[in-house]
Scaffold this motif. Structure first.
Motif, PDB file in Angstrom:
ATOM      1  N   MET A   1       0.836  -1.180   0.000  1.00 32.43           N
ATOM      2  CA  MET A   1       0.000   0.000   0.000  1.00 32.43           C
ATOM      3  C   MET A   1       0.879   1.240   0.000  1.00 32.43           C
ATOM      4  N   GLU A   2       0.648   2.085  -0.980  1.00 34.87           N
ATOM      5  CA  GLU A   2       1.391   3.333  -1.016  1.00 34.87           C
ATOM      6  C   GLU A   2       0.433   4.484  -0.783  1.00 34.87           C
ATOM      7  N   LEU A   3       0.779   5.305   0.194  1.00 34.81           N
ATOM      8  CA  LEU A   3      -0.045   6.455   0.521  1.00 34.81           C
ATOM      9  C   LEU A   3       0.765   7.721   0.289  1.00 34.81           C
ATOM     10  N   SER A   4       0.085   8.791  -0.085  1.00 33.84           N
ATOM     11  CA  SER A   4       0.765  10.054  -0.354  1.00 33.84           C
ATOM     12  C   SER A   4       1.393  10.601   0.927  1.00 33.84           C
ATOM     13  N   ALA A   5       2.323  11.531   0.755  1.00 34.52           N
ATOM     14  CA  ALA A   5       2.994  12.141   1.903  1.00 34.52           C
ATOM     15  C   ALA A   5       1.996  12.876   2.792  1.00 34.52           C
ATOM     16  N   SER A   6       1.007  13.504   2.193  1.00 31.37           N
ATOM     17  CA  SER A   6      -0.009  14.227   2.959  1.00 31.37           C
ATOM     18  C   SER A   6      -0.813  13.264   3.839  1.00 31.37           C
ATOM     19  N   VAL A   7      -1.189  12.127   3.282  1.00 28.24           N
ATOM     20  CA  VAL A   7      -1.942  11.134   4.048  1.00 28.24           C
ATOM     21  C   VAL A   7      -1.066  10.587   5.176  1.00 28.24           C
ATOM     22  N   SER A  81      -2.263  -8.327  10.657  1.00 26.84           N
ATOM     23  CA  SER A  81      -0.801  -8.157  10.722  1.00 26.84           C
ATOM     24  C   SER A  81      -0.327  -7.044   9.781  1.00 26.84           C
ATOM     25  N   THR A  82      -0.943  -6.951   8.606  1.00 26.48           N
ATOM     26  CA  THR A  82      -0.575  -5.887   7.662  1.00 26.48           C
ATOM     27  C   THR A  82      -0.943  -4.522   8.243  1.00 26.48           C
ATOM     28  N   LEU A  83      -2.141  -4.439   8.817  1.00 28.50           N
ATOM     29  CA  LEU A  83      -2.564  -3.189   9.446  1.00 28.50           C
ATOM     30  C   LEU A  83      -1.619  -2.806  10.579  1.00 28.50           C
ATOM     31  N   SER A  84      -1.313  -3.781  11.434  1.00 23.49           N
ATOM     32  CA  SER A  84      -0.458  -3.523  12.594  1.00 23.49           C
ATOM     33  C   SER A  84       0.923  -3.040  12.181  1.00 23.49           C
ATOM     34  N   PHE A 100      -7.849   0.246  16.294  1.00 26.30           N
ATOM     35  CA  PHE A 100      -8.005   0.385  14.843  1.00 26.30           C
ATOM     36  C   PHE A 100      -8.313  -0.968  14.204  1.00 26.30           C
ATOM     37  N   CYS A 101      -7.559  -1.985  14.572  1.00 25.26           N
ATOM     38  CA  CYS A 101      -7.764  -3.322  13.992  1.00 25.26           C
ATOM     39  C   CYS A 101      -9.148  -3.874  14.341  1.00 25.26           C
ATOM     40  N   THR A 102      -9.603  -3.656  15.570  1.00 28.01           N
ATOM     41  CA  THR A 102     -10.931  -4.125  15.978  1.00 28.01           C
ATOM     42  C   THR A 102     -12.017  -3.426  15.174  1.00 28.01           C
ATOM     43  N   GLU A 103     -11.893  -2.102  15.048  1.00 28.72           N
ATOM     44  CA  GLU A 103     -12.886  -1.327  14.286  1.00 28.72           C
ATOM     45  C   GLU A 103     -12.881  -1.748  12.815  1.00 28.72           C
ATOM     46  N   TYR A 104     -11.687  -2.001  12.288  1.00 27.41           N
ATOM     47  CA  TYR A 104     -11.573  -2.433  10.889  1.00 27.41           C
ATOM     48  C   TYR A 104     -12.232  -3.805  10.688  1.00 27.41           C
TER      49      TYR A 104
END
Length: 195
Positions: A1-7, A81-84, A100-104
Motif C-alpha cells: 500500500m502506497e499512501l501520499s505524503a499528505s496522508v 498483521s498488515t494493518l499492525s 483500529f484493527c478491531t474497528e476495521y
C-alpha cells in the motif's frame, strides 16, 4: 500500500497522543468509518464536543487520512498483521493499533461490499436507438421549424448487472460530428490492433 505524503503526515498526527487523546482518537476513527459506510453521514460526525479542542483543519486532515487508509486497506484486503505493521511504522501505540484493527474487522464486510459496488469498468454500449423530432414552436410560441435527433444509448454495466439508458438530443451538425468522431476512434482501434 502506497499512501501520499499528505496522508502519511495526517496519519502520523493522528498517532500522536498530544494531538489526539484516546477518546478523541476513538471518536475520529468511528467517524471515518461512519462517513465511508453510511450514505446519510455528514460533517456533523466531526462536531462531537470531545473534538472541539482540536484545530478543525487538523481534524479534517486526519479524518481524510484515516478514511484514505481504511479504503486502501479494504482495497488490498489487508489483514490484522498488515494493518499492525503499517500502524507501528506510523508510531501508533499498541492500544490504538488494537482499537483500529478491531474497528476495521467489525466493518470489513461492509467496506468490501461498498468497494465492490463502485465497479471496475466502464459501461458497454449494447444498442442505439434514435428518432427524429421536429420542433415547430418554443415555449414562448416562437416558430422554430428545426429538426433534432433524440438518441438513446442502451448500456450494460458489467459490475452491477444493470442496464441503464443514456438519452440526449442533438441537431444534425452535432450528430454528424459524433458519427465522425466514432469513425475516427474505430479506425484508430483497427490500426492499434494491426500492429
Amino acid at each position: 500500500m502506497e499512501l501520499s505524503a499528505s496522508v502519511q503526515r495526517g496519519f502520523q498526527t493522528l498517532a500522536d497522543p498530544g494531538s489526539f487523546d484516546s477518546n478523541a482518537f476513538a471518536l475520529l476513527l468511528r467517524a471515518a468509518f461512519q462517513s465511508l459506510l453510511d450514505a446519510q453521514a455528514d460533517e456533523a460526525v466531526l462536531d462531537h464536543p470531545d473534538l472541539k479542542h482540536i484545530d478543525p483543519v487538523v481534524l479534517k486532515h486526519c479524518h481524510a487520512a484515516a478514511a484514505t487508509y481504511i479504503l486502501e486497506a479494504g482495497k488490498h484486503g489487508a489483514d490484522k498483521s498488515t494493518l499492525s505493521t503499517y500502524l507501528e511504522d506510523c508510531k501508533f501505540d499498541p492500544e490504538r493499533i488494537e482499537l483500529f484493527c478491531t474497528e476495521y474487522q467489525n466493518n470489513k464486510n461492509s467496506l468490501e461490499i461498498l468497494l465492490g459496488s463502485i465497479g471496475r469498468s466502464l459501461p458497454h454500449i449494447t444498442d442505439v436507438s434514435w428518432r427524429l423530432e421536429y420542433q415547430i414552436k418554443t415555449n414562448q410560441l416562437n416558430k422554430m421549424y428545426r429538426p433534432a435527433y433524440l438518441v438513446t444509448l442502451n448500456v450494460e454495466n458489467t459490475d452491477s448487472q444493470s442496464y441503464p439508458e443514456i438519452s440526449f438530443s442533438c441537431n444534425m451538425e452535432q450528430l454528424q460530428d459524433l458519427v465522425g468522431k466514432l469513425k475516427d476512434a474505430s479506425k484508430s482501434l483497427e490500426r492499434a490492433t494491426q500492429l
